[in-house]
Design an enzyme around this catalytic site. Structure first.
Site: not given
Ligand code: PA5
Length: 447
Positions: A289, A310, A424
């Site tokens: 990310e 394996h 989303k």
């Molecule tokens: O690293 C990030 O920002 C994302 O992985 C969020 O943690 C994830 O999308 C969850 O979002 P939220 O905490 O707003 O529910």
């Protein structure tokens, strides 16, 4: 106390030492940019000095809440997704006995997870399992609006209130969310839940040392002070004043960028300990990310070894040579188990008699490293002295900081995740969410 160590000896056969060393000025500049808060995403640097800024009062508050859950629950459901659950799960699974949890309630509540998928069968089975159980919920969402988590929490809140009564539910439901905005905050305030704030300047994947990670880890019975102490130690070890060659963050960030520039587009994080599976899952999110944007970024993959030798072993040994491997090696197991003698020796294993299982594992590790290097796979090793809160704290902070530096070397903003919104938007349009009318029409015409 020992320290986590990074070894890149088995990289220099692929990339000259000088090429990695040549990154020094750029790494230094990136570390200073991070430190001075002058780079991309500088409003999300709250994690950088988080370990040394956590107060004893804050940790005590988390521990008191954890004790309330431990005293009143046999099961605690941690509801969250991505950065709002992976760090906690990574630490809990690395430190938990692989089987003891099946006994339930012996050493505190069993931790289970929700809010990280939309599997109807998963949620049906979870809610069925929780029937008649004394359970509590930690609802974790920074935005407070994430569909996967919100939907699971709606089910769990209702069930908890019905099973345990409104008053007890109030005691055993805890919210970890934004200070002001989002549905999770509104609900927590209205229902009077104990809540913790996720700081504005800490993004989800960098939040394991906030209540997001610390509360579930404390509920599971682990020592959050030691976890933080390990992270504090690593914060000092990786400061801007530490010379390049002695700074594991600098060397890791430089090496992976040097490898990337030489055509190694995939980093495989490997472990030889099944307890580290979720550390890899957390690491994949952290790096994926943070770096995968602007059509750039090393692809973070992972394998659990020797298990995956394996399955994926063939690909790693002889597939396309665009990979390198980073092995997390745990120096010392927490328990001792030796191969017993067998009079008949039908399995032919008497040559291992009296050896510790870990000695066999370590030879598998060494043999694999040499084989993969011979097969054209550069190999980095991260040596963790033992699986303990302290060393996991070191490892977590090391990876977080190296991620920030590495992302800056790549030239991206490591602290945003604009690409996560695309699915989303489509999902909301397909579900006719209010406010998505135009997008709904547009997407329907594509089907
Ligand atoms: O690293 C990030 O920002 C994302 O992985 C969020 O943690 C994830 O999308 C969850 O979002 P939220 O905490 O707003 O529910």
């Amino acid at each position: 106390m020992k320290k986590m160590v990074l070894n890149i000896d088995k990289v220099t056969g692929f990339i000259p030492k000088e090429t990695i060393a040549a990154f020094e000025p750029q790494v230094k500049a990136c570390m200073e940019t991070l430190e001075n808060g002058t780079g991309k995403g500088n409003d999300f640097l709250g994690w950088l000095h988080l370990p040394t800024s956590l107060t004893a009062e804050h940790l005590a508050d988390i521990k008191t809440t954890a004790n309330t859950l431990r005293e009143n629950c046999d099961i605690v459901v941690v509801a969250g997704i991505g950065g709002s659950y992976l760090g906690a799960r990574a630490v809990i699974e690395a430190l938990s006995n692989s089987f003891e949890w099946l006994k339930t309630q012996k050493n505190g509540p069993v931790i289970v997870y929700a809010g990280h998928n939309l599997g109807e069968d998963y949620l049906y089975e979870l809610t069925t399992f929780l029937k008649d159980k004394k359970f509590g919920v930690i609802n974790i969402s920074k935005s407070g609006t994430t569909t996967e988590t919100a939907l699971s929490f709606r089910l769990l809140k209702k069930q908890c209130e019905e099973q345990r009564g409104k008053e007890m539910a109030k005691k055993v439901i805890v919210a970890i969310t934004d200070a002001k905005k989002g549905a999770a905050r509104v609900t927590a305030d209205k229902e009077g839940y104990k809540s913790f704030i996720i700081p504005d300047n800490v993004g989800g994947r960098f939040s394991v040392l906030t209540p997001v990670g610390l509360l579930p880890i404390a509920v599971a019975g682990f020592d959050i002070e030691q976890l933080v102490a390990g992270a504090q130690e690593m914060e000092k070890t990786t400061g801007t004043d530490v010379p390049f060659a002695k700074n594991p963050v600098a060397v890791y960030a430089a090496t992976r960028n040097a490898l990337y520039q030489s055509g190694k587009k995939i980093e495989i994080l490997a472990n030889f300990n099944p307890k580290l599976h979720y550390i890899s899952e957390w690491w994949k999110q952290l790096y994926g990310e943070s770096e995968g944007k602007e059509n750039k970024g090393i692809f973070p993959a992972s394998v659990d070894l020797t298990t995956d030798l394996h399955s994926m072993g063939q690909w790693i040994q002889e597939g396309e040579r665009t990979i390198y491997e980073t092995v997390i090696s745990v120096e010392q197991p927490n328990f001792e188990l030796k191969v017993p003698h067998d009079e008949e020796n039908l399995d032919g294993l008497n040559y291992l008699e009296g050896k510790r299982v870990d000695q066999v594992n370590k030879m598998a590790e060494l043999g694999t490293q040499l084989a993969h290097v011979d097969g054209g796979v550069p190999n980095l090793r991260i040596i963790v002295p033992q699986l303990s809160e302290y060393y996991l704290g070191q490892l977590i902070y090391f990876f977080e900081k190296a991620c920030g530096v590495s992302g800056y070397i790549l030239g991206v903003n490591p602290f945003n995740q604009p690409g996560v919104e695309a699915y989303k938007k489509n999902m909301f349009a397909l579900l006719n969410k209010p406010g998505y009318e135009e997008a709904s029409k547009a997407i329907q015409s594509r089907l």
